[in-house]
Design a protein around this motif. Structure first.
Motif, PDB file in Angstrom:
ATOM      1  N   TRP A 108       0.749  -1.212  -0.048  1.00  0.00           N
ATOM      2  CA  TRP A 108       0.201  -0.157  -0.099  1.00  0.00           C
ATOM      3  C   TRP A 108       0.823   1.595  -0.103  1.00  0.00           C
ATOM      4  CZ3 TRP A 108      -4.786  -0.459   3.496  1.00  0.00           C
ATOM      5  CH2 TRP A 108      -5.543  -2.009   3.089  1.00  0.00           C
ATOM      6  N   GLY A 109       2.294   0.988  -0.102  1.00  0.00           N
ATOM      7  CA  GLY A 109       2.424   2.415   0.740  1.00  0.00           C
ATOM      8  C   GLY A 109       3.586   2.337  -1.013  1.00  0.00           C
ATOM      9  N   GLU A 110       3.608   1.643  -1.684  1.00  0.00           N
ATOM     10  CA  GLU A 110       4.610   1.808  -2.690  1.00  0.00           C
ATOM     11  C   GLU A 110       4.015   2.751  -3.938  1.00  0.00           C
ATOM     12  OE1 GLU A 110       5.931  -0.845  -6.474  1.00  0.00           O
ATOM     13  OE2 GLU A 110       4.431  -1.643  -5.574  1.00  0.00           O
ATOM     14  N   ALA A 111       5.039   3.444  -4.577  1.00  0.00           N
ATOM     15  CA  ALA A 111       4.450   4.879  -5.599  1.00  0.00           C
ATOM     16  C   ALA A 111       4.196   4.257  -6.100  1.00  0.00           C
ATOM     17  CB  ALA A 111       5.652   5.820  -5.316  1.00  0.00           C
ATOM     18  N   ALA A 112       2.834   4.696  -6.473  1.00  0.00           N
ATOM     19  CA  ALA A 112       2.155   4.765  -8.000  1.00  0.00           C
ATOM     20  C   ALA A 112       2.809   5.008  -8.901  1.00  0.00           C
ATOM     21  CB  ALA A 112       0.703   5.282  -8.041  1.00  0.00           C
ATOM     22  N   VAL A 113       3.365   5.588  -9.330  1.00  0.00           N
ATOM     23  CA  VAL A 113       4.367   5.231 -10.531  1.00  0.00           C
ATOM     24  C   VAL A 113       5.687   3.783 -10.353  1.00  0.00           C
ATOM     25  CG1 VAL A 113       4.770   7.609 -11.191  1.00  0.00           C
ATOM     26  CG2 VAL A 113       6.618   6.978  -9.103  1.00  0.00           C
ATOM     27  N   GLU A 114       5.888   3.845  -9.681  1.00  0.00           N
ATOM     28  CA  GLU A 114       6.927   2.827  -9.225  1.00  0.00           C
ATOM     29  C   GLU A 114       5.726   1.162  -9.059  1.00  0.00           C
ATOM     30  OE1 GLU A 114       8.631   2.982  -5.407  1.00  0.00           O
ATOM     31  OE2 GLU A 114      10.180   4.586  -5.958  1.00  0.00           O
TER      32      GLU A 114
ATOM     33  N   ARG B  48       2.606  -0.555 -17.371  1.00  0.00           N
ATOM     34  CA  ARG B  48       1.220  -0.340 -17.627  1.00  0.00           C
ATOM     35  C   ARG B  48       2.105   0.979 -17.024  1.00  0.00           C
ATOM     36  NH1 ARG B  48      -4.070  -0.747 -13.849  1.00  0.00           N
ATOM     37  NH2 ARG B  48      -5.012   0.722 -15.758  1.00  0.00           N
ATOM     38  N   LEU B  49       2.690   1.291 -17.356  1.00  0.00           N
ATOM     39  CA  LEU B  49       3.518   2.699 -17.153  1.00  0.00           C
ATOM     40  C   LEU B  49       4.614   2.819 -17.240  1.00  0.00           C
ATOM     41  CD1 LEU B  49       2.252   5.284 -16.269  1.00  0.00           C
ATOM     42  CD2 LEU B  49       3.412   5.376 -14.200  1.00  0.00           C
TER      43      LEU B  49
ATOM     44  N   GLY C  45       4.716  11.135 -13.106  1.00  0.00           N
ATOM     45  CA  GLY C  45       3.769  11.070 -12.583  1.00  0.00           C
ATOM     46  C   GLY C  45       1.966  11.157 -13.288  1.00  0.00           C
ATOM     47  N   ALA C  46       2.759  11.761 -14.451  1.00  0.00           N
ATOM     48  CA  ALA C  46       1.465  12.411 -15.372  1.00  0.00           C
ATOM     49  C   ALA C  46       1.204  11.445 -16.500  1.00  0.00           C
ATOM     50  CB  ALA C  46       2.250  13.808 -16.225  1.00  0.00           C
ATOM     51  N   GLY C  47       2.001  10.434 -16.486  1.00  0.00           N
ATOM     52  CA  GLY C  47       0.840   9.325 -17.248  1.00  0.00           C
ATOM     53  C   GLY C  47       0.239   8.681 -16.711  1.00  0.00           C
ATOM     54  N   VAL C  48      -0.207   8.665 -14.744  1.00  0.00           N
ATOM     55  CA  VAL C  48      -1.065   8.171 -13.551  1.00  0.00           C
ATOM     56  C   VAL C  48      -1.975   8.830 -14.174  1.00  0.00           C
ATOM     57  CG1 VAL C  48      -1.843   7.093 -11.283  1.00  0.00           C
ATOM     58  CG2 VAL C  48       0.919   7.336 -12.565  1.00  0.00           C
ATOM     59  N   ARG C  49      -3.599   7.662 -14.566  1.00  0.00           N
ATOM     60  CA  ARG C  49      -4.862   8.463 -15.022  1.00  0.00           C
ATOM     61  C   ARG C  49      -5.535   8.091 -13.546  1.00  0.00           C
ATOM     62  NH1 ARG C  49      -2.795   4.990 -20.226  1.00  0.00           N
ATOM     63  NH2 ARG C  49      -3.580   3.447 -19.318  1.00  0.00           N
ATOM     64  N   TRP C  50      -6.675   8.569 -14.085  1.00  0.00           N
ATOM     65  CA  TRP C  50      -7.369   8.652 -12.423  1.00  0.00           C
ATOM     66  C   TRP C  50      -8.531   8.958 -13.347  1.00  0.00           C
ATOM     67  CZ3 TRP C  50      -5.384   9.520  -7.167  1.00  0.00           C
ATOM     68  CH2 TRP C  50      -4.397   9.765  -7.335  1.00  0.00           C
ATOM     69  N   TRP C  51     -10.004   8.118 -12.299  1.00  0.00           N
ATOM     70  CA  TRP C  51     -11.172   7.770 -12.302  1.00  0.00           C
ATOM     71  C   TRP C  51     -11.433   8.327 -10.910  1.00  0.00           C
ATOM     72  CZ3 TRP C  51     -13.932   6.368 -16.155  1.00  0.00           C
ATOM     73  CH2 TRP C  51     -15.780   6.352 -16.082  1.00  0.00           C
TER      74      TRP C  51
ATOM     75  N   GLY D 101       3.332  14.964 -23.867  1.00  0.00           N
ATOM     76  CA  GLY D 101       3.489  14.109 -25.322  1.00  0.00           C
ATOM     77  C   GLY D 101       3.227  12.523 -24.611  1.00  0.00           C
ATOM     78  N   ILE D 102       2.186  12.247 -24.229  1.00  0.00           N
ATOM     79  CA  ILE D 102       1.025  10.985 -23.085  1.00  0.00           C
ATOM     80  C   ILE D 102      -0.017  10.653 -23.503  1.00  0.00           C
ATOM     81  CG2 ILE D 102       0.447  10.415 -21.019  1.00  0.00           C
ATOM     82  CD1 ILE D 102       2.776  11.946 -19.385  1.00  0.00           C
TER      83      ILE D 102
END
Length: 270
Positions: free
Chosen positions: A10-16, A23-24, A29-35, A267-268
């Protein structure tokens, strides 16, 4: 003492996490898509089948004293409980961000989360606005109560700790000042888990010195840029933020059309 931040934890960085899972493409961080605001049965199902990496939803108690449900004030009811929401999301590969508007909802929600923890080996963020911030009028969630409750049950979760804010189209809006960021830094100095600070896009440009200083206080810190529906800000503001911070430590949970225009400019793919 916090548990080790292992792969898939749960504490792993989302980008990592999402880069490691393929998936990235980049540690960006700009590549992480949000809902955003998956607060109904329909929205939860749509989020579950979407291309999003992270799903954000709001939690409060039904009628102020019932079961945890997915709703954002002023709503006090919903067609989906947190238990039902987790049943949907746990079968996906998506990280989650749960936003708490009151302290009362936290403990019963943690009990439900604990039941599904073995199936949620991905980023889990727990959010609350714990300090008064620029132009804010809502009440902050009690900082000590929130942190003590969460960290006693989940020492490895990612904390998302923000300020109450407001934005007014007919006046000059103040940004995050030194008192605000230094108080937040003081609160977080005793924590050992990752912390992301949700900051309002329309207020960041006038707060660059303060927020740069805050992020530099620990390599466990990141920013999550968000926006209100009526806020006025530009893609240039987002590009300015991107230029001034480490790309791996800033997430962008922003609305359309700025989201698509920003992604196109850097460019993402959306």
């Amino acid at each position: 003492m916090a548990a080790p931040l292992g792969a898939g934890g749960w504490g792993e960085a989302a980008v990592e996490h999402f880069q490691r899972g393929g998936r990235l493409a980049h540690r960006d961080g700009a590549g992480v898509r949000w809902w955003h605001a998956a607060n109904s049965r329909l929205r939860a199902r749509q989020a579950a089948s979407s291309e999003a990496h992270m799903i954000e939803a709001d939690v409060l108690l039904r009628g102020g004293k019932g079961d945890p449900i997915m709703a954002h004030p002023p709503e006090t009811d919903s067609d989906i409980t947190l238990q039902e929401w987790l049943d949907v999301i746990v079968n996906t590969d998506k990280g989650i961000k749960l936003d708490f508007k009151s302290l009362d909802a936290v403990q019963p929600s943690l009990e439900l989360l604990e039941r599904v923890k073995p199936q949620l080996r991905r980023p889990v963020w727990l959010n609350a606005d714990i300090l008064p911030g620029p132009n804010g009028s809502s009440s902050a969630v009690d900082a000590k109560g929130f942190l003590d409750t969460v960290t006693s049950v989940f020492p490895d979760v990612t904390l998302s700790l923000g300020w109450t804010t407001g934005w007014h189209p007919d006046q000059q809006n103040k940004g995050y000042d030194w008192t605000m960021v230094k108080e937040m830094a003081h609160i977080c100095s005793t924590l050992s888990q990752p912390v992301t600070f949700p900051v309002r896009a329309a207020l960041v440009r006038q707060s660059m010195s303060e927020l740069c200083w805050l992020i530099q206080q620990s390599d466990r810190y990141s920013l999550t840029i968000w926006t209100g529906k009526e806020d006025v800000y530009s893609v240039e503001d987002l590009l300015y933020i991107r230029k001034n911070f480490d790309k791996s430590r800033v997430y962008y949970d922003v609305l359309e059309p700025q989201n698509s225009e920003f992604k196109k400019a850097i460019g993402i793919e959306c």
